[in-house]
Scaffold this motif. Sequence first.
Motif, PDB file in Angstrom:
ATOM      1  N   LEU A  38       0.835  -1.199   0.000  1.00  0.00           N
ATOM      2  CA  LEU A  38       0.000   0.000   0.000  1.00  0.00           C
ATOM      3  C   LEU A  38       0.872   1.251   0.000  1.00  0.00           C
ATOM      4  N   LYS A  39       0.293   2.351  -0.447  1.00  0.00           N
ATOM      5  CA  LYS A  39       1.024   3.619  -0.453  1.00  0.00           C
ATOM      6  C   LYS A  39       1.085   4.238   0.934  1.00  0.00           C
ATOM      7  N   TRP A  91       1.110   6.959  -6.724  1.00  0.00           N
ATOM      8  CA  TRP A  91       0.622   8.030  -7.591  1.00  0.00           C
ATOM      9  C   TRP A  91       1.481   8.062  -8.844  1.00  0.00           C
ATOM     10  N   MET A  92       0.873   8.391  -9.975  1.00  0.00           N
ATOM     11  CA  MET A  92       1.602   8.392 -11.232  1.00  0.00           C
ATOM     12  C   MET A  92       2.780   9.373 -11.257  1.00  0.00           C
ATOM     13  N   PRO A  93       2.679  10.564 -10.672  1.00  0.00           N
ATOM     14  CA  PRO A  93       3.841  11.460 -10.680  1.00  0.00           C
ATOM     15  C   PRO A  93       5.077  10.814 -10.071  1.00  0.00           C
ATOM     16  N   SER A  94       4.897  10.137  -8.941  1.00  0.00           N
ATOM     17  CA  SER A  94       6.011   9.463  -8.296  1.00  0.00           C
ATOM     18  C   SER A  94       6.545   8.334  -9.171  1.00  0.00           C
ATOM     19  N   ALA A  95       5.642   7.577  -9.779  1.00  0.00           N
ATOM     20  CA  ALA A  95       6.050   6.458 -10.624  1.00  0.00           C
ATOM     21  C   ALA A  95       6.805   6.949 -11.862  1.00  0.00           C
ATOM     22  N   ILE A 108      -0.291  -0.847 -14.501  1.00  0.00           N
ATOM     23  CA  ILE A 108      -1.046  -1.938 -15.125  1.00  0.00           C
ATOM     24  C   ILE A 108      -2.548  -1.795 -14.912  1.00  0.00           C
ATOM     25  N   ALA A 109      -2.948  -0.889 -14.009  1.00  0.00           N
ATOM     26  CA  ALA A 109      -4.374  -0.678 -13.753  1.00  0.00           C
ATOM     27  C   ALA A 109      -4.549   0.623 -12.976  1.00  0.00           C
ATOM     28  N   GLN A 110      -5.747   1.223 -13.106  1.00  0.00           N
ATOM     29  CA  GLN A 110      -6.007   2.515 -12.475  1.00  0.00           C
ATOM     30  C   GLN A 110      -7.385   2.503 -11.811  1.00  0.00           C
ATOM     31  N   PRO A 111      -7.483   1.937 -10.586  1.00  0.00           N
ATOM     32  CA  PRO A 111      -8.777   1.899  -9.889  1.00  0.00           C
ATOM     33  C   PRO A 111      -9.343   3.293  -9.588  1.00  0.00           C
ATOM     34  N   GLY A 224      -2.698   4.218  -8.530  1.00  0.00           N
ATOM     35  CA  GLY A 224      -2.672   3.217  -9.587  1.00  0.00           C
ATOM     36  C   GLY A 224      -1.908   1.990  -9.111  1.00  0.00           C
ATOM     37  N   LEU A 225      -1.969   0.914  -9.874  1.00  0.00           N
ATOM     38  CA  LEU A 225      -1.243  -0.310  -9.560  1.00  0.00           C
ATOM     39  C   LEU A 225      -0.030  -0.417 -10.477  1.00  0.00           C
ATOM     40  N   TYR A 226       1.152  -0.660  -9.884  1.00  0.00           N
ATOM     41  CA  TYR A 226       2.404  -0.657 -10.633  1.00  0.00           C
ATOM     42  C   TYR A 226       3.206  -1.928 -10.404  1.00  0.00           C
ATOM     43  N   VAL A 227       3.850  -2.389 -11.463  1.00  0.00           N
ATOM     44  CA  VAL A 227       4.738  -3.549 -11.397  1.00  0.00           C
ATOM     45  C   VAL A 227       6.017  -3.209 -12.159  1.00  0.00           C
TER      46      VAL A 227
END
Length: 338
Positions: A38-39, A91-95, A108-111, A224-227
Motif C-alpha cells: 500500500l502507499k 501516484w503516477m507522478p512518483s512512478a 497496469i491498472a487505475q482503480p 494506480g497499480l504498478y509492477v
Amino acid sequence: MKKILIGLAAAIIIVGGYFIWKKANPPAPEVAKVTLQLKWVTQAQFAGYYVAQKQGFYKDAGLDVTIKAGGPDINPQQVLAGGGADVVIDWMPSALATREKGSKVVNIAQPFKRSGMMLTCRKETGIVQPADFKGKTLGVWFFGNEYPFLSWMSQLGLPTTGGLDGVTVLKQGFNVDPILQKQAECISTMTYNEYYQIIEAGMKAEDLVVFKYEDQGVSTLEDGLYVLEDKLKDPAFVTTMAKFVKASMKGWDDARANPADAVKLVLENDASGSQTEGHQTTMIEEINKLTEGSDGSLDVAAAERTVDTLMKGGSDPVITKKPEGAWSSVVTDAAKAM
C-alpha cells in the motif's frame, strides 16, 4: 488362463476405480502468491483490497494475497525495486519520476479515476484565488507527493524559494497541524482525509477555502497499480495480475455497495488502532466517489494529461521527456477476457 482373466478383470476394476476417484477429486488448483504494498497506512483509501481479501474474491481467483501497510518511511517504488512486493499502489507522478531515473515501473491498472488532492487555506488570510498564494507559506507533502504541487506553482509563475514574489514551502508532515497552528496559510489535503481532520479539529467549512487540483487543471492520477516492466514478459505473471485486478475491482464494487462493512474491515486490519469509525466512514464515502465507474482500466488521456502537467515545471520539471512504455493495458485486457 482363468487366473489371468481374473487378474486382468481386477486390474481393470482398480484402474477404473482410480479414474472415477480422480474425476471426483480433482487436484487443487495451484495458488499464486501475491504481495501488495500500500502507499500509506491501513485506511479506507485501500478498502477495496481488504474487502476482496475478506470476501474471498482473491481466494476464488486462485490467489493468496498479502497486503502490506505503508507509512511515512515506506516508499512503494523502493519496495517494488527491492523485491518486497509484486505490485504496489502509488501516484503516477512518483512512478513517472522513478521511471525517468531508471527504474522501469509500469502502470497496469487505475482503480482511481479522479484525483482527491487539494490545497486548503484559511479564509481569513484573504486567499480567494491561486494568484493570492504569492508571498504565502504553503504546506506540502514530499516523498513523491510534491510533484503535482511543484508543477502547479511553476505554471502559476510562482517560485518555490520564498520571498514576496513566490511562495514559501513548508515541508508538511502527515498531519494538519500547520493550518491549525497558523504556521502556514494553506496546507495539502485530500478530499477524503486531511480536509476532514481539519473539520474534526474544530474549524468550520465556511472558514476554509479549497482549491481542488481537478478544478485547477493540474490533477494527476493517483492510487494506480504498478509492477516492474520485465515481469510483464512472463505470461503467467500477467495472468496472475489480471486475476488480481479483476478480484480487486470486485472488492471496490462491494465497498461502494456496502460501505459500512468496508469500514469495519479497515478497522479490523488497522494494527495501529489509530483509526476511528467516524473518520473512516467519511473517508469511504469520498473514496467511493473517486473509484466510481472504474473497472481498473487506465484512461490514457488522463495519463497523458498527467505527463503534460509534470513536464510544465519550468526550469525544473518533474520529468523532462514523455515516457515510453510507462503504462500497459495487457493486464486489464486479460482481466476483461476472463
